[in-house]
Design a protein around this motif. Structure first.
Motif, PDB file in Angstrom:
ATOM      1  N   VAL A 116      38.802  37.696  23.460  1.00 25.81           N
ATOM      2  CA  VAL A 116      40.180  37.907  23.013  1.00 25.81           C
ATOM      3  C   VAL A 116      40.281  37.460  21.556  1.00 25.81           C
ATOM      4  CG1 VAL A 116      42.604  37.342  23.456  1.00 25.81           C
ATOM      5  CG2 VAL A 116      40.998  37.550  25.371  1.00 25.81           C
ATOM      6  N   ILE A 117      40.841  38.344  20.718  1.00 23.66           N
ATOM      7  CA  ILE A 117      40.910  38.073  19.283  1.00 23.66           C
ATOM      8  C   ILE A 117      42.341  38.141  18.768  1.00 23.66           C
ATOM      9  CG2 ILE A 117      38.556  38.917  18.871  1.00 23.66           C
ATOM     10  CD1 ILE A 117      39.878  41.521  17.751  1.00 23.66           C
ATOM     11  N   GLN A 118      42.531  37.599  17.588  1.00 28.31           N
ATOM     12  CA  GLN A 118      43.821  37.654  16.892  1.00 28.31           C
ATOM     13  C   GLN A 118      43.893  38.940  16.062  1.00 28.31           C
ATOM     14  OE1 GLN A 118      46.271  35.386  17.267  1.00 28.31           O
ATOM     15  NE2 GLN A 118      45.015  34.146  18.643  1.00 28.31           N
ATOM     16  N   GLN A 148      39.655  46.248  38.791  1.00 25.53           N
ATOM     17  CA  GLN A 148      38.589  46.540  37.826  1.00 25.53           C
ATOM     18  C   GLN A 148      39.033  46.176  36.407  1.00 25.53           C
ATOM     19  OE1 GLN A 148      37.323  50.654  38.261  1.00 25.53           O
ATOM     20  NE2 GLN A 148      35.209  50.027  38.399  1.00 25.53           N
ATOM     21  N   LEU A 149      40.263  46.543  36.061  1.00 29.04           N
ATOM     22  CA  LEU A 149      40.786  46.197  34.737  1.00 29.04           C
ATOM     23  C   LEU A 149      40.879  44.683  34.591  1.00 29.04           C
ATOM     24  CD1 LEU A 149      41.947  46.894  31.983  1.00 29.04           C
ATOM     25  CD2 LEU A 149      44.199  47.154  33.083  1.00 29.04           C
ATOM     26  N   SER A 150      41.356  44.008  35.611  1.00 28.06           N
ATOM     27  CA  SER A 150      41.454  42.544  35.575  1.00 28.06           C
ATOM     28  C   SER A 150      40.079  41.916  35.360  1.00 28.06           C
ATOM     29  CB  SER A 150      42.082  42.030  36.870  1.00 28.06           C
ATOM     30  OG  SER A 150      42.212  40.629  36.830  1.00 28.06           O
ATOM     31  N   ASN A 151      39.057  42.445  36.039  1.00 25.69           N
ATOM     32  CA  ASN A 151      37.695  41.929  35.871  1.00 25.69           C
ATOM     33  C   ASN A 151      37.204  42.119  34.436  1.00 25.69           C
ATOM     34  OD1 ASN A 151      37.686  41.268  38.573  1.00 25.69           O
ATOM     35  ND2 ASN A 151      36.440  43.011  39.205  1.00 25.69           N
ATOM     36  N   GLU A 152      37.526  43.268  33.841  1.00 27.86           N
ATOM     37  CA  GLU A 152      37.131  43.506  32.449  1.00 27.86           C
ATOM     38  C   GLU A 152      37.842  42.525  31.511  1.00 27.86           C
ATOM     39  OE1 GLU A 152      34.754  45.979  30.704  1.00 27.86           O
ATOM     40  OE2 GLU A 152      34.188  45.106  32.621  1.00 27.86           O
ATOM     41  N   LEU A 153      39.111  42.266  31.774  1.00 32.70           N
ATOM     42  CA  LEU A 153      39.849  41.303  30.948  1.00 32.70           C
ATOM     43  C   LEU A 153      39.274  39.895  31.105  1.00 32.70           C
ATOM     44  CD1 LEU A 153      43.538  42.505  31.451  1.00 32.70           C
ATOM     45  CD2 LEU A 153      42.060  42.884  29.457  1.00 32.70           C
ATOM     46  N   ASP A 154      38.800  39.573  32.319  1.00 30.05           N
ATOM     47  CA  ASP A 154      38.195  38.257  32.568  1.00 30.05           C
ATOM     48  C   ASP A 154      36.983  38.022  31.663  1.00 30.05           C
ATOM     49  OD1 ASP A 154      40.017  37.658  34.551  1.00 30.05           O
ATOM     50  OD2 ASP A 154      38.644  38.071  36.217  1.00 30.05           O
ATOM     51  N   ARG A 155      36.216  39.071  31.392  1.00 32.46           N
ATOM     52  CA  ARG A 155      35.004  38.898  30.599  1.00 32.46           C
ATOM     53  C   ARG A 155      35.189  39.242  29.121  1.00 32.46           C
ATOM     54  NH1 ARG A 155      30.893  42.573  29.943  1.00 32.46           N
ATOM     55  NH2 ARG A 155      31.598  44.713  29.957  1.00 32.46           N
ATOM     56  N   ALA A 156      36.397  39.646  28.760  1.00 31.44           N
ATOM     57  CA  ALA A 156      36.658  40.075  27.383  1.00 31.44           C
ATOM     58  C   ALA A 156      36.663  38.914  26.391  1.00 31.44           C
ATOM     59  CB  ALA A 156      38.000  40.796  27.315  1.00 31.44           C
ATOM     60  N   ILE A 170      49.396  44.029  35.113  1.00 30.29           N
ATOM     61  CA  ILE A 170      48.594  43.809  36.325  1.00 30.29           C
ATOM     62  C   ILE A 170      49.378  42.967  37.331  1.00 30.29           C
ATOM     63  CG2 ILE A 170      46.570  42.558  37.215  1.00 30.29           C
ATOM     64  CD1 ILE A 170      45.105  43.527  34.619  1.00 30.29           C
ATOM     65  N   LYS A 171      50.005  41.909  36.845  1.00 30.95           N
ATOM     66  CA  LYS A 171      50.765  41.010  37.719  1.00 30.95           C
ATOM     67  C   LYS A 171      51.937  41.738  38.387  1.00 30.95           C
ATOM     68  CE  LYS A 171      52.437  37.463  35.582  1.00 30.95           C
ATOM     69  NZ  LYS A 171      52.887  36.173  35.031  1.00 30.95           N
ATOM     70  N   GLU A 205      47.677  42.581  23.330  1.00 32.52           N
ATOM     71  CA  GLU A 205      47.402  43.586  24.360  1.00 32.52           C
ATOM     72  C   GLU A 205      46.853  42.934  25.628  1.00 32.52           C
ATOM     73  OE1 GLU A 205      45.242  47.022  22.988  1.00 32.52           O
ATOM     74  OE2 GLU A 205      46.742  47.416  21.445  1.00 32.52           O
ATOM     75  N   TYR A 206      46.042  41.902  25.459  1.00 30.45           N
ATOM     76  CA  TYR A 206      45.527  41.156  26.606  1.00 30.45           C
ATOM     77  C   TYR A 206      46.703  40.601  27.427  1.00 30.45           C
ATOM     78  CZ  TYR A 206      43.216  37.429  29.238  1.00 30.45           C
ATOM     79  OH  TYR A 206      42.777  36.607  30.245  1.00 30.45           O
ATOM     80  N   GLN A 207      47.652  39.977  26.743  1.00 30.57           N
ATOM     81  CA  GLN A 207      48.796  39.386  27.435  1.00 30.57           C
ATOM     82  C   GLN A 207      49.649  40.459  28.115  1.00 30.57           C
ATOM     83  OE1 GLN A 207      50.254  37.302  23.967  1.00 30.57           O
ATOM     84  NE2 GLN A 207      49.455  35.344  24.705  1.00 30.57           N
TER      85      GLN A 207
END
Length: 130
Positions: A43-45, A33-41, A19-20, A11-13
């Motif tokens: 990420v798990i398998q 804002q969503l991009s900023n949240e993803l930056d600090r997330a 976004i891109k 989902e991250y990818q």
């Protein structure tokens, strides 16, 4: 304690790709804002996934602490958004505030009307497929 959102790698990818590709100038702030949240997330398998983490297609019940108003929404991709049916785009500030958090978490978030605290009551991932 400042909680970090937990996002599934697939989902991250996918969200990074959306976004891109976004070209809607009206969504620039929300997309950032969503991009900023993803930056600090974190990420798990898939095998690490807790079924109570809010992700794409999750149904979420929460309460806005100041008004004590309970709400139920589904976090969806932009093309599936339908406010009348409670389907909120991942680009909407409310969905961005909730994505990656879990049942019983409380999240402080800067909404268009000002900062608010959201307490997550329940999360259902019966239909998590994208």
């Amino acid at each position: 304690m400042n909680l970090k959102p937990i996002i599934l790698l697939s989902e991250y990818q996918m969200l990074r790709e959306i976004i891109k590709r976004n070209t809607d100038a009206n969504l620039t702030k929300d997309v950032q804002q969503l991009s900023n949240e993803l930056d600090r997330a974190i990420v798990i398998q898939e095998q690490e996934l807790n079924k109570k983490i809010i992700r794409i297609n999750s149904e979420v019940e929460f309460v806005e602490e100041k008004s004590k108003r309970k709400m139920k929404i589904q976090v969806v991709l932009p093309e599936n958004a339908d406010f009348k049916k409670g389907k909120i785009s991942i680009f909407a500030p409310l969905a961005t505030a909730l994505i990656g958090f879990s049942e019983n978490d409380s999240v402080n978030w800067n909404m268009p009307a000002g900062e608010t605290k959201l307490s997550i009551l329940s999360v259902s991932n019966e239909n998590p497929e994208i």
